[in-house]
Design a protein around this motif. Structure first.
Motif, PDB file in Angstrom:
ATOM      1  N   PRO A 101      36.399  53.877  39.566  1.00  0.00           N
ATOM      2  CA  PRO A 101      36.739  52.609  38.901  1.00  0.00           C
ATOM      3  C   PRO A 101      37.802  52.740  37.824  1.00  0.00           C
ATOM      4  O   PRO A 101      38.396  51.737  37.422  1.00  0.00           O
ATOM      5  CB  PRO A 101      35.400  52.168  38.298  1.00  0.00           C
ATOM      6  CG  PRO A 101      34.667  53.454  38.058  1.00  0.00           C
ATOM      7  CD  PRO A 101      35.061  54.369  39.180  1.00  0.00           C
ATOM      8  N   CYS A 102      38.037  53.972  37.350  1.00  0.00           N
ATOM      9  CA  CYS A 102      38.972  54.136  36.240  1.00  0.00           C
ATOM     10  C   CYS A 102      39.435  55.589  36.133  1.00  0.00           C
ATOM     11  O   CYS A 102      38.784  56.503  36.644  1.00  0.00           O
ATOM     12  CB  CYS A 102      38.335  53.698  34.923  1.00  0.00           C
ATOM     13  SG  CYS A 102      36.579  54.117  34.785  1.00  0.00           S
ATOM     14  N   PHE A 103      40.566  55.767  35.448  1.00  0.00           N
ATOM     15  CA  PHE A 103      41.215  57.063  35.348  1.00  0.00           C
ATOM     16  C   PHE A 103      41.797  57.177  33.940  1.00  0.00           C
ATOM     17  O   PHE A 103      42.646  56.375  33.539  1.00  0.00           O
ATOM     18  CB  PHE A 103      42.326  57.145  36.405  1.00  0.00           C
ATOM     19  CG  PHE A 103      42.926  58.501  36.625  1.00  0.00           C
ATOM     20  CD1 PHE A 103      42.267  59.675  36.286  1.00  0.00           C
ATOM     21  CD2 PHE A 103      44.194  58.611  37.194  1.00  0.00           C
ATOM     22  CE1 PHE A 103      42.831  60.911  36.510  1.00  0.00           C
ATOM     23  CE2 PHE A 103      44.775  59.848  37.433  1.00  0.00           C
ATOM     24  CZ  PHE A 103      44.088  61.006  37.086  1.00  0.00           C
ATOM     25  N   PHE A 104      41.332  58.157  33.190  1.00  0.00           N
ATOM     26  CA  PHE A 104      41.821  58.383  31.830  1.00  0.00           C
ATOM     27  C   PHE A 104      42.603  59.689  31.797  1.00  0.00           C
ATOM     28  O   PHE A 104      42.154  60.701  32.338  1.00  0.00           O
ATOM     29  CB  PHE A 104      40.664  58.414  30.832  1.00  0.00           C
ATOM     30  CG  PHE A 104      40.009  57.081  30.637  1.00  0.00           C
ATOM     31  CD1 PHE A 104      40.558  56.139  29.777  1.00  0.00           C
ATOM     32  CD2 PHE A 104      38.849  56.754  31.324  1.00  0.00           C
ATOM     33  CE1 PHE A 104      39.964  54.896  29.604  1.00  0.00           C
ATOM     34  CE2 PHE A 104      38.249  55.520  31.159  1.00  0.00           C
ATOM     35  CZ  PHE A 104      38.810  54.586  30.290  1.00  0.00           C
TER      36      PHE A 104
ATOM     37  N   LEU B 236      44.089  53.857  43.634  1.00  0.00           N
ATOM     38  CA  LEU B 236      44.137  52.989  42.461  1.00  0.00           C
ATOM     39  C   LEU B 236      45.221  51.935  42.619  1.00  0.00           C
ATOM     40  O   LEU B 236      46.263  52.173  43.227  1.00  0.00           O
ATOM     41  CB  LEU B 236      44.402  53.806  41.198  1.00  0.00           C
ATOM     42  CG  LEU B 236      43.393  54.906  40.865  1.00  0.00           C
ATOM     43  CD1 LEU B 236      43.760  55.559  39.536  1.00  0.00           C
ATOM     44  CD2 LEU B 236      41.968  54.352  40.808  1.00  0.00           C
ATOM     45  N   GLU B 237      44.979  50.777  42.062  1.00  0.00           N
ATOM     46  CA  GLU B 237      45.943  49.681  42.122  1.00  0.00           C
ATOM     47  C   GLU B 237      46.921  49.805  40.960  1.00  0.00           C
ATOM     48  O   GLU B 237      46.533  49.697  39.794  1.00  0.00           O
ATOM     49  CB  GLU B 237      45.213  48.339  42.054  1.00  0.00           C
ATOM     50  CG  GLU B 237      46.128  47.139  42.169  1.00  0.00           C
ATOM     51  CD  GLU B 237      45.371  45.825  42.099  1.00  0.00           C
ATOM     52  OE1 GLU B 237      46.025  44.784  41.934  1.00  0.00           O
ATOM     53  OE2 GLU B 237      44.130  45.853  42.188  1.00  0.00           O
ATOM     54  N   GLY B 238      48.170  50.051  41.253  1.00  0.00           N
ATOM     55  CA  GLY B 238      49.158  50.219  40.196  1.00  0.00           C
ATOM     56  C   GLY B 238      49.004  51.570  39.509  1.00  0.00           C
ATOM     57  O   GLY B 238      48.266  52.446  39.963  1.00  0.00           O
ATOM     58  N   TYR B 239      49.717  51.751  38.390  1.00  0.00           N
ATOM     59  CA  TYR B 239      49.682  53.009  37.658  1.00  0.00           C
ATOM     60  C   TYR B 239      49.034  52.792  36.299  1.00  0.00           C
ATOM     61  O   TYR B 239      49.164  51.740  35.687  1.00  0.00           O
ATOM     62  CB  TYR B 239      51.096  53.575  37.514  1.00  0.00           C
ATOM     63  CG  TYR B 239      51.705  53.850  38.869  1.00  0.00           C
ATOM     64  CD1 TYR B 239      51.234  54.894  39.655  1.00  0.00           C
ATOM     65  CD2 TYR B 239      52.696  53.022  39.392  1.00  0.00           C
ATOM     66  CE1 TYR B 239      51.741  55.127  40.915  1.00  0.00           C
ATOM     67  CE2 TYR B 239      53.221  53.252  40.656  1.00  0.00           C
ATOM     68  CZ  TYR B 239      52.727  54.305  41.422  1.00  0.00           C
ATOM     69  OH  TYR B 239      53.218  54.523  42.684  1.00  0.00           O
TER      70      TYR B 239
END
Length: 345
Positions: free
Chosen positions: A26-29, A83-86
């Motif tokens: 769901p997310c990438f940090f 992932l959608e977009g960067y």
């Protein structure tokens, strides 16, 4: 006939998953330095900036602050993850975007606070973690304590830092006159250990630790076009310690998984040449010391080059790293698993 039918159903299911475009996490940090920076240095008082052409000549949005001609390794890993977009830079991320992740990386930054002082302002790892803590608090306020912790536990976290601690702090600073490479490596690992514990306390459970690449092969550090064995041997020593740190953290935290990526091995000159990159010792763009001179015309055959400027890889080299970090080709590429496996946990 039965087995053919099963195979068709299996392939169709894979195609359906690909078409649906569901992200694997769901997310990438993202934490680190110029190898991952997507624009955090744009507003800083620093010489470490890349928000001008020819940087970004092959990136969809043009010059954004990425220190390469196109996508960084973490951009390309985001592509692999669906992932959608960067992931947006911390300096420009909108409130509605923080649940998808944030990029905190800063050009010339390091594990140590003083690293990179020669080029001006930068956001070191301690400051990046402070920024992440602020984002975590905003996420908690937005969706609540329990829901936010569950969300953060499922995210991926990339930590790709340390190159500047060696290039700007040890080799180009004063540390080499006061300590041995082994002692300096131990100091970096000790400080990084504390930082990774902080990251865990903020909810990280799936953490990627990138080893350092063959710094002795950088155009700014190689010797008449040949890699410096002395520097690369030190990088190998440091990476061994970083791999051991991964083992230590996995033993400490049973509910988290840290993985190590063998960057030095994956983007070694021999490996890059074997994959079709023909020019591995000189930069593609016209140089102004370490960085490209503004508005200069870069080489045409960028897919043949390993290095974009004197210190940063091309998108072609980043692609090699991203693909083999995501799905290993050799057992030595990652420990104890690759990113694709980590994302599925």
């Amino acid at each position: 006939m039965k087995y053919i039918l099963i195979l068709v159903i299996f392939v169709a299911s894979l195609q359906l998953k690909w078409v649906s475009g569901t992200p694997q996490v769901p997310c990438f940090f993202i934490f680190g330095d110029s190898l991952s920076d997507s624009g955090n240095n744009n507003k800083l008082m620093t010489f470490a900036k890349a928000n001008f052409l020819p940087y970004g000549v092959d990136f969809p949005d043009g010059p954004t602050g990425r220190f390469t001609n196109g996508k960084t390794a973490v951009d390309l890993i985001g592509d692999e993850l669906g992932l959608e977009g960067y992931i947006k830079a911390y300096s420009s991320v909108e409130e509605e975007e923080i649940l998808k992740g944030v990029n905190y990386a800063s050009g010339s930054a390091g594990i140590r606070v003083e690293t990179g002082y020669q080029v001006g302002e930068r956001i070191n790892m301690d400051e990046q973690l402070k920024n992440h803590k602020e984002i975590v608090l905003r996420i908690r306020t937005s969706i609540g304590q329990n829901k936010s912790m569950d969300h953060l536990n499922k995210c991926l976290y990339s930590v790709y830092v340390g190159s500047n601690d060696w290039m700007l702090n040890y080799f180009a600073g004063f540390a080499a006159f006061s300590t041995t490479p082994n002692a300096f490596a131990d100091a970096l690992i000790t400080q990084l250990y504390t930082q990774l514990n902080t990251l865990y306390d903020l909810g990280a459970r799936k953490i990627i630790l990138f080893g350092l690449g063959p710094l002795g092969c950088l155009p700014m550090l190689n010797q008449q076009g040949k890699c410096s064995k002395y520097i690369n041997d030190i990088m190998d020593m440091y990476n061994t310690k970083l791999r051991s740190l991964t083992y230590t953290l996995n033993n400490k935290y049973g509910n988290a998984k840290f993985i190590w990526i063998n960057t030095l091995g994956i983007i070694s000159p021999n490996n890059l040449q074997g994959l079709g990159l023909k020019v591995i010792n000189i930069p593609c763009c016209g140089m102004l010391q370490a960085l490209c001179s503004p508005l200069t015309i870069p080489c045409n055959n960028r897919a043949d080059y390993a290095y974009w400027d004197n210190a940063h890889p091309t998108e072609a080299a980043n692609k090699v790293l991203a693909q083999r970090a995501y799905t290993t080709h050799n057992p030595s590429d990652a420990y104890p698993m690759d990113i694709r496996t980590l994302a599925m946990l």
